[in-house]
Write a protein that holds these residues in place. Structure first.
Motif, short mmCIF file in Angstrom:
data_model
loop_
_atom_site.label_atom_id
_atom_site.label_comp_id
_atom_site.label_asym_id
_atom_site.label_seq_id
_atom_site.Cartn_x
_atom_site.Cartn_y
_atom_site.Cartn_z
N GLY A 1 6.96 5.27 -4.60
CA GLY A 1 5.88 5.16 -5.59
C GLY A 1 4.78 4.21 -5.13
N LEU A 2 4.91 3.68 -3.94
CA LEU A 2 3.88 2.76 -3.44
C LEU A 2 2.68 3.56 -2.94
CD1 LEU A 2 6.02 0.30 -1.25
CD2 LEU A 2 5.15 -0.07 -3.57
N PRO A 3 1.51 2.94 -2.88
CA PRO A 3 0.35 3.61 -2.29
C PRO A 3 0.70 4.10 -0.89
CG PRO A 3 -0.35 1.59 -3.33
CD PRO A 3 1.16 1.60 -3.41
N ASN A 4 0.19 5.29 -0.53
CA ASN A 4 0.44 5.80 0.82
C ASN A 4 -0.73 5.42 1.74
OD1 ASN A 4 -1.61 7.46 0.09
ND2 ASN A 4 -0.39 9.32 -0.04
N ARG A 5 -0.70 5.98 2.92
CA ARG A 5 -1.70 5.57 3.92
C ARG A 5 -3.13 5.80 3.42
NH1 ARG A 5 -1.90 4.87 9.54
NH2 ARG A 5 0.32 5.30 9.78
N LEU A 6 -3.32 6.95 2.71
CA LEU A 6 -4.65 7.32 2.21
C LEU A 6 -5.19 6.25 1.26
CD1 LEU A 6 -6.17 9.92 2.82
CD2 LEU A 6 -5.47 10.77 0.57
N LEU A 7 -4.35 5.95 0.27
CA LEU A 7 -4.79 4.97 -0.72
C LEU A 7 -4.89 3.58 -0.09
CD1 LEU A 7 -5.54 4.31 -3.59
CD2 LEU A 7 -3.13 4.18 -4.21
#
Ligand SMILES: Nc1nc2c(ncn2[C@@H]2O[C@@H]3COP(=O)(O)O[C@H]4[C@@H](O)[C@H](n5cnc6c(=O)[nH]c(N)nc65)O[C@@H]4COP(=O)(O)O[C@H]3[C@H]2O)c(=O)[nH]1
Length: 875
Positions: free
Chosen positions: A447-453
């Motif tokens: 649920g953590l931000p991924n590379r994009l975010l």
């Protein structure tokens, strides 16, 4: 003499003749005196206003009826010619005057043009009718007849005029004419078609008596052609039923209706409709049949096509309003709800009774922002409509999101009269949308931000930092040996561990900082403001400490991580550079014994480049014969002999020279080269050992085994194959595994240990004391030897703790029945310490460094002597 003075005779003759005429008149008077009296009485007694003038236009009679209507007493007019003035207010002849004058038609025409005629009853009499505006008591219409009075000789001697006040009749007539005119105009101009039918043959047949222009237009004919035409056929009946062609059936039904209405006198109505091929109503009519008092039948046909169409449209709109899934409400100009549809009730929970009379604020959620009403009204005023999302609240308190279109309805004067709001509940859609957005920007597992975010967040953090003049830090965290955990416990457990790691990482930073997962076991933390009191390294240490806490799922005592740190603005001005540099710093941590933190330095880039070059060089190293095996002797200082040798890999790089194993072996492990390299070392070492054996130097051979080699399912077969291939007996071979490998692989690999043992090969734990061994495993695994890590040996002379650890390991090995080897013995003092602790197997520079085989062979004799010397008690 007449009053017009016409006399031409000489005076004497004239006087004489006049005298005669007078005498004659008197005679006549005398003769007819009684007759005149009788006539006077008749005139006098007549109720009809009558007056008489003589041949001189002098009034001789003015009866009482005249006195009454003109209010002029006979006494004031008889003997005068005032009749003209009384009638016309001026001196112009009356009808009686024209009679006396025997005037020609042109005189009648002049004074009574169009309003006179010769009397049909009385010869020489004229009748006229005229309006007398100067009449007392207002204008009066008079009908008057003037007839000549003759003497015996037929000479006109006067005229009698009777007057009839026809004002009432005339007014009635005029009213009738006006009414007739009015109705005719109505008939002619009305939009409904009207056909008047005259009954014939006792109402069995009818002929067209009249029709108005609307009917002419409707049946595409004209009145002249239709009037008098019998309604026997459908074509003639058509205009009564509808415009244009009509079916025979309809026409006959119409005729029947006409006959029936004539018979019964009861009006009837018929509705007819014609459709086009597509089913659209072309012509709709309401025809009413009424029997008039004259016995005629009036057929009034009203074109209701437009109305029917409008009605149909209204019904359709009403049906849409009722059945559409969109909620609709309508407000008046003040914004008060006047109507809602069922979908409105379904979506909002408010039924019609609850909503009508309320303002749309009934649905207000409070989430719309204070400027919303202003924006809405502005758009309605400018554009006439508004479209957008509105957060509203249902009756049950639930907040929902709607997509609404609000349109202004104007009245004929162009003023807003209604507002129509149409809306869809898009809450679910919005949620899904949010979900999709969330999925696009978040790691599904944690649920953590991924590379994009993450990239966006970094850029945002940079922008804020630039504005505020502070710094940011990027922490690149890679779990150490996560692959091993994954392989040992399975992916599900690996996932659980990552979720827990994510949770722990989040708990180590502020809410405003970003914790993201790049994938695998790589996490990034963006510390948004490094100017705050807590230093970045503090945070890093808190993270490492948090990771070292016990994990229950999977059951892992310790997880360590390697952290690389890059900082804005020092290490880069954009997300990509900062990430790259944090990654490089993380590798540096990995390289430096892991479980540590490294700040990025420019030098690291250089090292990284070097590492990349090394990697490509290493891939070619075997083929280019750049690898060599060195051997280091192992001695038994109690027995006083060299009992074995450890094979240590060397890479003689053509340009860099000798590359230390600590630098290239982890790299080989990383890039998967360690398995073929390890196999090559084992084969080479076994062959060399066999060579020594053949030369009479029967030494034990120790070979290091890496984690990946150990995991190789073909490991046992490979070892057996190499032993068979080189001819070295298994009891001469010992495989060294680091304590970390053993602890990580222990659970799953007891069988592998046993298989190796079953081959007859010995196992030793390398670097013992550094890897948090679980003692229970030590008892379970078929271990032969513990090798005390050289860090303890090196410090045992001056560091009490190290001395204690060394003593403890020696005792432990003794207790467990394992041999113990002290590695890294460099000084005599260390040797003395070990001997004192009854540790007789040693390895270290004190005896000899790792050297190529040839040198090893050469040195063996010398080393033998040294060991023998060492074996003798130290004085
Ligand atoms: N300072 C000091 N050092 C001493 C002394 N006596 C021995 N050493 C060094 O200690 C290391 C002993 O090997 P290790 O603990 O297995 O540690 C090895 C082993 O883990 C790994 N390695 C070397 N060869 C191989 C190999 O063929 N396969 C695998 N998997 N690992 C290898 O590389 C590590 C380093 O190897 P080396 O650089 O050869 O370093 C060797 C050796 O040169 C001493 O008295 N003082």
């Amino acid at each position: 003499m007449t009053d017009n003075g016409r006399s031409a005779a000489p005076a004497n003759r004239r006087d004489h003749r006049e005298c005669d005429a007078l005498t004659e008149r008197r005679r006549i008077k005398v003769e007819h005196g009684s007759e005149r009296d009788c006539l006077s009485q008749i005139i006098e007694g007549s109720p009809v206003p009558t007056f008489v003038i003589d041949e001189n236009h002098v009034v001789t009679h003015w009866n009482r009826a005249c006195e009454a209507i003109f209010s002029v007493p006979a006494a004031t007019i008889i003997g005068t010619r005032r009749q003209r003035e009384i009638f016309y207010g001026k001196d112009r002849p009356c009808l009686a005057d024209l009679i006396v004058d025997q005037a020609g038609e042109e005189a009648y025409e002049r004074y009574y043009g169009g309003k006179y005629r010769k009397s049909a009853l009385i010869s020489g009499a004229y009748e006229a009718e005229d309006l007398f505006p100067v009449f007392q008591g207002g204008p009066h219409w008079l009908f008057f007849t003037a007839a000549p009075l003759f003497d015996k000789n037929g000479t006109i001697v006067g005229a009698v005029e009777t007057l009839q006040d026809v004002t009432d009749r005339k007014l009635a007539e005029m009213a009738f004419l006006a009414s007739e005119r009015r109705f005719r105009d109505l008939f002619e101009t009305m939009s409904d078609s009207v056909v008047i039918l005259q009954p014939q043959d006792e109402g069995t047949e009818f002929v067209v008596a009249d029709m108005n222009p609307a009917a002419e237009a409707a049946c595409l004919t004209d009145r002249d052609q239709m009037v008098g035409k019998p309604l026997r056929d459908a074509a003639s009946a058509a205009p009564l039923a509808t415009a244009g062609p009509v079916s025979t059936e309809t026409a006959l039904a119409t005729l029947d209706a006409v006959r029936r209405v004539w018979r019964t006198g009861r009006p009837e109505s018929r509705f007819s409709i014609q459709h086009d091929e597509g089913g659209k109503a072309l012509d709709c009519r309401n025809t009413h049949f009424i029997r008039l008092p004259t016995g005629e039948i009036a057929c009034l046909s009203e074109d209701v096509t437009e109305r029917e169409r409008n009605q149909a449209e209204l019904e359709m709109a009403a049906s849409v309003f009722r059945h559409t899934v969109e909620g609709i409400f309508v407000t008046d100009a003040r914004g008060i709800i006047v109507s809602v549809n069922p979908a409105f009730t379904r979506i909002t929970g408010y039924d019609e009774q609850e909503a009508v009379g309320q303002s749309p604020r009934l649905l207000r959620s409070g989430l719309q922002g204070d400027d919303f009403p202003g924006i809405l009204w502005e758009s309605l005023k400018k554009e006439g409509s508004w479209q957008g999302q509105i957060w509203n609240r249902r009756k049950n308190g639930e907040i929902f999101l709607e997509w609404a279109t609000i349109t202004q309805v104007l009245d004929a004067q162009g003023r807003p009269s209604r507002y129509v709001a149409i809306f869809n509940d898009i809450t679910d859609l919005h949620r899904k949308d949010e979900q999709i957005k969330h999925q696009a920007y978040h790691d599904a597992l944690t649920g953590l931000p991924n590379r994009l975010l993450l990239s966006k967040r970094i850029e945002q953090a940079i922008a804020v930092a630039r504005r505020n003049g502070h710094g940011i830090a990027l922490l690149f965290i890679d779990l150490d040996h996560f692959k091993t955990i994954n392989d040992c416990f399975g992916h599900d457990m690996g996932d659980k561990l990552l979720i827990e790691v994510a949770r722990r990482l989040k708990s180590c930073v502020r809410d405003s900082d970003t914790v993201a997962r790049l994938g695998g076991d790589e996490f990034i933390i963006v510390i948004g403001d490094t100017s705050l009191p807590e230093s970045v390294s503090h945070v890093c240490h808190r993270i490492l400490k948090s990771l070292r806490q016990h994990f229950s799922e999977p059951e892992v005592e310790v997880v360590t991580g390697s952290i690389g740190i890059s900082q804005f603005p020092e290490d880069g001005g954009d997300a990509e550079t900062l990430l790259k540099h944090a990654d490089i710093a993380m590798y540096e941590s990995k390289r430096r014994s892991r479980n540590t933190i490294s700040f990025f330095t420019a030098d690291m880039t250089h090292k990284m480049m070097r590492r990349l070059e090394l990697e490509s060089d290493l891939r070619r190293s075997i083929d280019h014969a750049e690898l060599e095996v060195y051997y280091q002797p192992k001695a038994d200082i109690t027995a006083g002999d060299i009992y074995g040798m450890e094979a240590l890999l060397r890479w003689r790089h053509p340009i860099r020279g000798m590359v230390p194993p600590d630098e290239f072996i982890p790299l080989a492990e990383e890039i998967g080269m360690i398995v073929p390299i390890g196999e090559w070392v084992l084969r080479t070492a076994c062959r060399d050992a066999m060579g020594l054996h053949a030369a009479g130097q029967r030494l034990h051979l120790s070979v290091n085994l890496s984690m990946q080699q150990f995991r190789d399912p073909d490991l046992v077969a490979r070892i057996a194959g190499i032993l068979a291939e080189t001819g070295l007996a298994p009891e001469w071979l010992e495989l060294e595994l680091t304590e970390t490998i053993i602890m990580t692989e222990a659970t799953q690999s007891i069988e592998a240990f046993n298989q190796i043992k079953r081959l007859g090969v010995a196992l030793s734990i390398d670097d013992f004391g550094t890897g948090y061994s679980s003692l229970s495993y030590l008892t379970k695994l078929p271990i032969d030897t513990l090798k005390i890590d050289r860090s303890f040996i090196q410090h045992c002379g001056h560091d009490g703790n190290s001395a204690t650890v060394v003593s403890a390991i020696i005792n432990l090995a003794a207790q467990l029945g394992h041999s113990v080897v002290a590695e890294g013995v460099e000084t005599v003092a260390q040797l003395a310490f070990l001997r004192e602790r009854k540790c007789s197997m040693i390895q270290g520079y004190l005896l000899g460094r790792p050297v190529p085989l040839s040198e090893f062979t050469t040195n063996l004799a010398r080393w033998g002597k040294i060991v023998a010397a060492l074996a003798s008690p130290i004085a």
